[in-house]
Design a protein around this motif. Structure first.
Motif, short mmCIF file in Angstrom:
data_model
loop_
_atom_site.label_atom_id
_atom_site.label_comp_id
_atom_site.label_asym_id
_atom_site.label_seq_id
_atom_site.Cartn_x
_atom_site.Cartn_y
_atom_site.Cartn_z
N ASP A 99 38.17 45.21 38.75
CA ASP A 99 38.36 44.07 39.65
C ASP A 99 39.34 44.32 40.80
O ASP A 99 39.78 43.37 41.44
N GLN A 101 42.36 45.04 40.69
CA GLN A 101 43.76 44.70 40.41
C GLN A 101 44.60 45.96 40.22
O GLN A 101 45.77 46.00 40.57
N ARG A 202 43.37 39.64 41.93
CA ARG A 202 41.92 39.74 41.82
C ARG A 202 41.30 39.24 43.12
O ARG A 202 41.63 38.15 43.58
MG MG Z 1 41.78 41.59 35.95
#
Ligand code: MG
Ligand code: UDP
Length: 315
Positions: A99, A101, A202
């Motif tokens: 994602d 991150q 995110r």
């Molecule tokens: Mg995540």
């Protein structure tokens, strides 16, 4: 840095179609000119948002660097990681979330740390960009996991980690057990280190775990503790508690008996008498449970399991 080592980057992905291309571009940019031999293994964990199409598109464009694994349904992150670990051909394995991150810039720092002689290097997310509640509960979990396991990490569940391949090849992962990989490896004697990592918000999609993560996380911690510490010797676990209980009960009964012998009656201590009897009975039960557990373990231990304990054989 050893340029000739092959690196496998494992990315579990459940409905992450928007993030994957950017993620691969970032990884490619970071490794350019430093590491040539790398594979990015993306595991589509039963997505229903076009993740599979994106993975196949990436594979067409970069067949040397992309491996796509599609799971038949959504089995969970741990199963995805397990599939990745088994398919990986690198000597060094990195896991990271899909994602965006986790920041691919950290990959080289992970490898450097690993080369200092660790088998597992875990990320420690700095300025975490998750919800307030998640940050706080995560701190509590990390405290307890650290306390019970004796492994000194600040961020057990960080998805960003690096491993020497041999450490993960026989790992028994399922459900949400990915949270406790360091506990499992630590109990097998692997050397565990940590580096601080940059954490990002995110960008697309949303988190795949609701509040149920907290309860499941707690139950998994219990399982891991029992499996790693006491599974091999259930008699030590149940026998320990059982003996203490019996001993306490025995002392109480001794006291009651001495009252009866010196005073002629037990002076209204009937509840204490019952409690003493209860402690002795529960104690005996627990000790027996431990012995039965010991018999089961003896029958189920596989003969190949010794391999997970051996670092090297010279012959
Ligand atoms: Mg995540
Ligand atoms: N993930 C997965 N299967 C699942 C749930 C999550 O493969 O059933 C992947 C997800 O796509 C992401 C990583 O696991 O790459 C971490 O999930 P998420 O970002 O939702 O967790 P959080 O960062 O909120 O802890």
């Amino acid at each position: 840095m050893e340029k000739d080592k092959k690196i496998s980057i494992i990315v579990p992905a459940y409905n992450e179609a928007e993030s994957l291309k950017t993620l691969f571009e970032e990884i490619k940019e970071v490794l350019k000119g430093v590491i040539d031999d790398y594979e990015v293994i993306i595991i589509n964990d039963g997505s229903n948002d076009g993740t599979q199409a994106v993975i196949e598109e990436l594979f067409e464009k970069f067949p040397d660097h992309i491996i796509g694994i599609e799971q038949r349904r959504n089995f969970g992150k741990a199963d995805g990681l397990k599939a990745g670990f088994e398919e990986a051909r690198g000597e060094i394995i990195i896991t990271m979330d899909a994602d965006l991150q986790d920041d691919p810039k950290e990959i080289l720092n992970f490898i450097k740390k690993l080369e200092e002689g660790y088998d597992l290097v875990s990320g420690w997310k700095q300025n975490r960009r998750d919800s307030f509640i998640k940050n706080k509960t995560s701190r509590i979990y990390n405290f307890f996991t650290c306390y019970f396991s004796g492994i000194k990490l600040h961020d057990f569940n960080c998805g960003f980690k690096a491993y020497r391949a041999e450490a993960v090849k026989n790992l028994d992962l399922y459900g949400q057990m990915h949270r406790y990989i360091p506990v499992m490896l630590g109990s097998q004697g692997y050397h565990i280190g940590e580096i601080p990592v940059n954490h990002r918000k995110r960008q697309y999609g949303k988190t795949k775990y609701g509040p149920s993560r907290f309860i499941i996380g707690f139950l998994d911690l219990l399982t891991v503790m029992v499996l790693t510490k006491y599974f091999k010797r259930p008699a030590h676990f149940f026998g320990g508690i059982g003996s203490l209980s019996s001993l306490a009960g025995f002392l109480i009964l001794l006291y009651i008996a001495s009252l009866r012998l010196t005073l002629g009656n037990i002076g209204g201590r009937l509840p204490l008498l019952v409690f003493g009897i209860l402690l002795v009975m529960v104690g005996v039960q627990l000790v027996s449970l431990g012995i039965i557990g010991e018999m089961l373990v003896k029958n189920t231990n596989s003969s190949k399991e010794y391999l997970t304990k051996i670092k090297k054989i010279v012959k």
